[in-house]
Scaffold this motif. Structure first.
Motif, short mmCIF file in Angstrom:
data_model
loop_
_atom_site.label_atom_id
_atom_site.label_comp_id
_atom_site.label_asym_id
_atom_site.label_seq_id
_atom_site.Cartn_x
_atom_site.Cartn_y
_atom_site.Cartn_z
N ARG A 229 0.86 -1.18 0.00
CA ARG A 229 0.00 0.00 0.00
C ARG A 229 0.89 1.23 0.00
N THR A 247 -6.31 -3.15 -0.07
CA THR A 247 -6.61 -3.80 1.20
C THR A 247 -5.78 -3.09 2.26
N GLU A 248 -5.82 -3.62 3.46
CA GLU A 248 -5.07 -2.96 4.54
C GLU A 248 -3.57 -2.96 4.27
N ARG A 249 -3.07 -4.01 3.61
CA ARG A 249 -1.62 -4.13 3.44
C ARG A 249 -1.12 -3.95 2.02
#
Length: 298
Positions: A229, A247-249
């Motif tokens: 990210r 996504t979060e990562r």
């Protein structure tokens, strides 16, 4: 390079709504061009302008350098199959072929139409209204090809057909084009069928051309990247981010690459399909940004 279809600032308005606006595109002769876009994007309007059924409200359209409304000499070079593959339902295929010869005296090839329908097992003496949808579509295609057109325009001709009928229709089309060197402009939502048959792409969205070019060049110019990210810095080797998901990562990006610069090794690079490419550009509703200006909040 000879152009089969060329438009400049072409526009068509219905009341206050522009069905097509500032349309600028070129279809080189000899191509099988896919015309794709969501409902209401202006595909049918563009085809009707190209065949002379509509008059532009702005700009111009040219077919082999001439206005399609200039008269029979231009229309003789154009074959057209409309969205509902219209044929006179009370007429038999044999009668439709005879009628076509009376309406198209320049270079009508009745033998071609009869041979194509015979090869497909379509009965020549059965009323068209009693044929299946796929058979009627094949009759309409055979009639269009019998004109020996230099340009063949097809407006969603296979949308209502089952998978087997679609395959038979596309195989018949590809065989006919290979034999005649006809230029084809084919409107369809069925990207898998287009990917197997078309070598040129035009993407319409919200009444404007969003993307156009040779399929192999466009696919080669795009990549899907998967990586961390990101912050606000640019990504080496990326000229433009077309579509991004996160996504979060990690982030997944469909990008237009810079061929002069290798992709940043932090990102895993994957080739794209025509479907990936078209859907990404259609989904990119907001104005596009360059990679240098693109950033993902931490």
């Amino acid at each position: 390079m000879e152009l089969a279809v060329e438009t400049r600032a072409l526009g068509k308005r219905y009341g206050r709504t522009w069905a097509l606006r500032d349309c600028a595109l070129q279809v080189p002769a000899g191509r099988i061009a896919a015309l794709v876009g969501p409902n209401g994007a202006g595909k049918t309007t563009l085809l009707h302008l190209a065949v002379g059924l509509l008059r532009p409200d702005a700009g111009e359209v040219r077919v082999f350098g001439r206005d399609p409304r200039d008269g029979p000499s231009v229309l003789a070079d154009i074959g057209f199959v409309a969205q509902d593959t219209p044929v006179y339902r009370d007429f038999t295929p044999a009668e439709l072929i005879t009628m076509g010869g009376k309406l198209n005296r320049r270079r009508w090839d009745a033998a071609l139409a009869r041979d194509r329908l015979a090869a497909l097992g379509i009965p020549p003496d059965k009323p068209a209204g009693k044929l299946s949808g796929g058979q009627r579509a094949q009759v309409a295609l055979a009639l269009a090809l019998a004109k020996r057109p230099r340009l063949l325009l097809l407006d969603e001709p296979i949308a209502s057909l089952d998978p087997l009928a679609r395959r038979e229709f596309m195989q018949a089309l590809m065989g006919a084009v290979a034999e005649s060197e006809t230029t084809v402009l084919l409107s369809s939502h069925l990207l898998a069928d287009l990917e197997r048959s078309c070598d040129y792409l035009i993407v319409l969205q919200t009444a404007r051309v969003q993307l156009t070019g040779a399929v192999d060049e466009l696919v080669d110019a795009h990549r899907t990247l998967v990586g961390p990210r990101a912050g606000s810095e640019s990504i080496a080797g990326v000229a433009e981010v077309v579509r991004a998901s996160h996504t979060e990562r990690q982030s997944t990006l469909l990008v237009r690459r810079d061929p002069a610069v290798p992709i940043d090794p932090l990102w895993t690079e994957h080739e794209v399909t025509l479907e990936d490419l078209v859907l990404a550009h259609l989904a990119a509703a907001e104005p596009r940004v360059t990679a240098a200006a693109w950033g993902v909040p931490a």
